[in-house]
Motif scaffolding. Structure first.
Motif, PDB file in Angstrom:
ATOM      1  N   ASP A  19       2.746  16.507  -6.275  1.00 33.25           N
ATOM      2  CA  ASP A  19       3.776  16.965  -5.368  1.00 33.25           C
ATOM      3  C   ASP A  19       3.651  16.656  -4.117  1.00 33.25           C
ATOM      4  O   ASP A  19       4.653  16.335  -3.327  1.00 33.25           O
ATOM      5  N   ASP A  20       2.171  16.899  -3.607  1.00 42.51           N
ATOM      6  CA  ASP A  20       1.831  16.501  -2.210  1.00 42.51           C
ATOM      7  C   ASP A  20       2.323  15.053  -1.908  1.00 42.51           C
ATOM      8  O   ASP A  20       2.554  14.679  -0.817  1.00 42.51           O
ATOM      9  N   ALA A  21       1.925  14.080  -2.746  1.00 40.09           N
ATOM     10  CA  ALA A  21       2.197  12.736  -2.419  1.00 40.09           C
ATOM     11  C   ALA A  21       3.460  12.237  -2.417  1.00 40.09           C
ATOM     12  O   ALA A  21       3.821  11.767  -1.382  1.00 40.09           O
ATOM     13  N   GLU A  22       4.356  12.906  -3.373  1.00 42.82           N
ATOM     14  CA  GLU A  22       5.869  12.811  -3.041  1.00 42.82           C
ATOM     15  C   GLU A  22       6.502  13.327  -1.778  1.00 42.82           C
ATOM     16  O   GLU A  22       7.199  12.547  -1.120  1.00 42.82           O
ATOM     17  N   PHE A  23       5.947  14.630  -1.484  1.00 43.35           N
ATOM     18  CA  PHE A  23       6.265  15.332  -0.250  1.00 43.35           C
ATOM     19  C   PHE A  23       6.305  14.633   1.041  1.00 43.35           C
ATOM     20  O   PHE A  23       7.003  14.302   1.863  1.00 43.35           O
ATOM     21  N   ARG A  24       4.933  13.997   1.015  1.00 40.95           N
ATOM     22  CA  ARG A  24       4.402  13.536   2.346  1.00 40.95           C
ATOM     23  C   ARG A  24       5.281  11.977   2.444  1.00 40.95           C
ATOM     24  O   ARG A  24       5.547  11.533   3.525  1.00 40.95           O
ATOM     25  N   LYS A  76       0.869  -1.099  -0.184  1.00 44.71           N
ATOM     26  CA  LYS A  76      -0.206   0.045   0.048  1.00 44.71           C
ATOM     27  C   LYS A  76       0.888   1.373   0.008  1.00 44.71           C
ATOM     28  O   LYS A  76       1.908   1.104   0.495  1.00 44.71           O
ATOM     29  N   ALA A  77       0.220   2.240  -0.445  1.00 47.13           N
ATOM     30  CA  ALA A  77       1.169   3.561  -0.580  1.00 47.13           C
ATOM     31  C   ALA A  77       1.151   4.105   0.919  1.00 47.13           C
ATOM     32  O   ALA A  77       0.448   4.027   1.764  1.00 47.13           O
ATOM     33  N   TYR A  78       2.479   4.946   0.993  1.00 48.34           N
ATOM     34  CA  TYR A  78       2.723   5.761   2.267  1.00 48.34           C
ATOM     35  C   TYR A  78       1.596   6.739   2.312  1.00 48.34           C
ATOM     36  O   TYR A  78       1.252   7.119   3.383  1.00 48.34           O
ATOM     37  N   TYR A  79       1.381   7.450   1.165  1.00 46.92           N
ATOM     38  CA  TYR A  79       0.663   8.707   1.414  1.00 46.92           C
ATOM     39  C   TYR A  79      -0.805   8.447   1.892  1.00 46.92           C
ATOM     40  O   TYR A  79      -1.696   7.549   1.319  1.00 46.92           O
ATOM     41  N   GLU A  80      -1.019   8.965   2.956  1.00 44.67           N
ATOM     42  CA  GLU A  80      -2.393   8.903   3.742  1.00 44.67           C
ATOM     43  C   GLU A  80      -3.647   9.219   3.084  1.00 44.67           C
ATOM     44  O   GLU A  80      -4.630   8.704   3.458  1.00 44.67           O
ATOM     45  N   TYR A  81      -3.399  10.228   2.082  1.00 45.98           N
ATOM     46  CA  TYR A  81      -4.830  10.824   1.313  1.00 45.98           C
ATOM     47  C   TYR A  81      -4.966  10.108  -0.072  1.00 45.98           C
ATOM     48  O   TYR A  81      -5.628  10.672  -0.688  1.00 45.98           O
TER      49      TYR A  81
END
Length: 342
Positions: free
Chosen positions: A328-333, A156-161
């Motif tokens: 970008d938000d996904a990469e940043f988080r 699963k992805a790390y990105y929470e959103y």
């Protein structure tokens, strides 16, 4: 994000148009006389419509006029009455142009030139391009999460959103699809579908703005925050579709939701240290400027490009930038979460 505020403004404008349906054009005695004669005889002067087939005593030859539409037009619900209004409108506008007068609205709308039965061709094309832009953004976001960024051990992805943005992408594409259909043919069904999908997107976007800006990551907290809004949005859509299409009430609901999320994103962009916050600012400011096109309404250029169609065109690059911010938000988080996990 631009599409949410623009949709809200569009709904407000549509509400006003719905209330003030009687326009200068359809109040014109010559236009009214033309329509009345056409509906009675199926002809405008020597020009008759094959699907307005009447006998000498005024009775339809092959059944009622609404059953005589060409097959390729039936799905748009064009009928003899609609064709009479359209052709009388275009004839009257030619007369006005020859007299040096500008275009006027008929039944709340500018006189658009139909193309293959499509009511507002430019708005349909730009709505379809917005849909395509959202599809591109959503697919690129999916590829980024699943094939370019690191994944957890459970794949699963790390990105929470991630799941929230997937839902947003589907709702956006649904909204622009019905926008294209509505601009193809404005009837009661397409109007309700367009309004409902736009309200659903607007309401969900408000929930998403709250969850992301306040960094709500726990599922229980998300449910508590979203449940009241989801209940209200669902009730509002049911009210519009099955009780009363109240333009005034819908306008108030849309304005409140749009202003609320606009303020949330603007404040968050001002206080966050997100590396791509400038993209958020461009989308917010650009969206506000684009909506000026709706305020400065002008008739369609060559029968196709009015202020609303041009506004649809301006949302296309802003939508691309908005999805760029989401990636970008996904990469940043993800980067931050991977560092914490090591």
């Amino acid at each position: 994000m631009i599409d949410r505020y623009s949709i809200a403004f569009y709904l407000v404008l549509s509400c006003v148009i719905g209330i003030l349906d009687a326009s200068a054009g359809d109040a014109d005695p010559r236009y009214r006389a033309c329509v009345a004669q056409c509906e009675k005889t199926g002809c405008i002067g020597e020009r008759c419509f094959p699907h307005c087939n009447f006998s000498s005593d005024g009775v339809s030859i092959d059944g009622p006029w609404y059953m005589q539409e060409p097959l390729y037009l039936k799905w748009k619900q064009w009928d003899c009455q609609s064709d009479c209004r359209y052709n009388c409108m275009m004839d009257r506008e030619k007369e006005r142009e020859s007299n040096g007068d500008g275009p006027v609205k008929y039944h709340g709308k500018w006189p658009f030139t139909r193309v293959y039965g499509i009511q507002e061709p430019a708005s349909v094309v730009f709505s379809a391009l917005n849909l395509a832009m959202h599809f591109h953004g959503w697919i690129s976001f999916f590829i980024l999460l699943n094939y370019k960024l690191p994944l957890k051990q459970n794949k699963k992805a790390y990105y929470e959103y991630a799941s929230l943005w997937h839902i947003y992408g589907l709702l956006s594409m649904n909204s622009w699809f019905w926008s294209a259909v509505f601009h193809s043919r404005d009837v009661d069904l397409t109007e309700k579908l367009d309004y409902s999908s736009a309200v659903a997107l607007l309401g969900y976007s408000l929930i998403l703005a709250l969850l992301r800006s306040f960094n709500v990551r726990e599922e229980a907290a998300r449910v508590m925050a979203a449940a009241p809004l989801l209940a209200f949005i669902t009730t509002h859509i049911l009210y519009l579709n099955f009780y009363q299409l109240d333009y005034g009430w819908n306008m108030k609901v849309c304005v409140v939701m749009a202003v609320a999320q606009l303020l949330i994103w603007a404040i968050w962009a001002g206080v966050t240290h997100h590396p791509s916050r400038w993209k958020l600012w461009v989308v917010v400011i650009g969206g506000g400027l684009a909506m000026l096109l709706e305020i400065y309404d002008f008739p369609p250029y060559r029968g196709f490009f009015d202020a609303h169609a041009v506004w649809h065109a301006t949302t296309i690059p802003l939508t691309y930038l908005w999805w760029s911010f989401i990636r970008d938000d996904a990469e940043f988080r993800t980067t931050n979460l991977v560092k914490k996990a090591k």
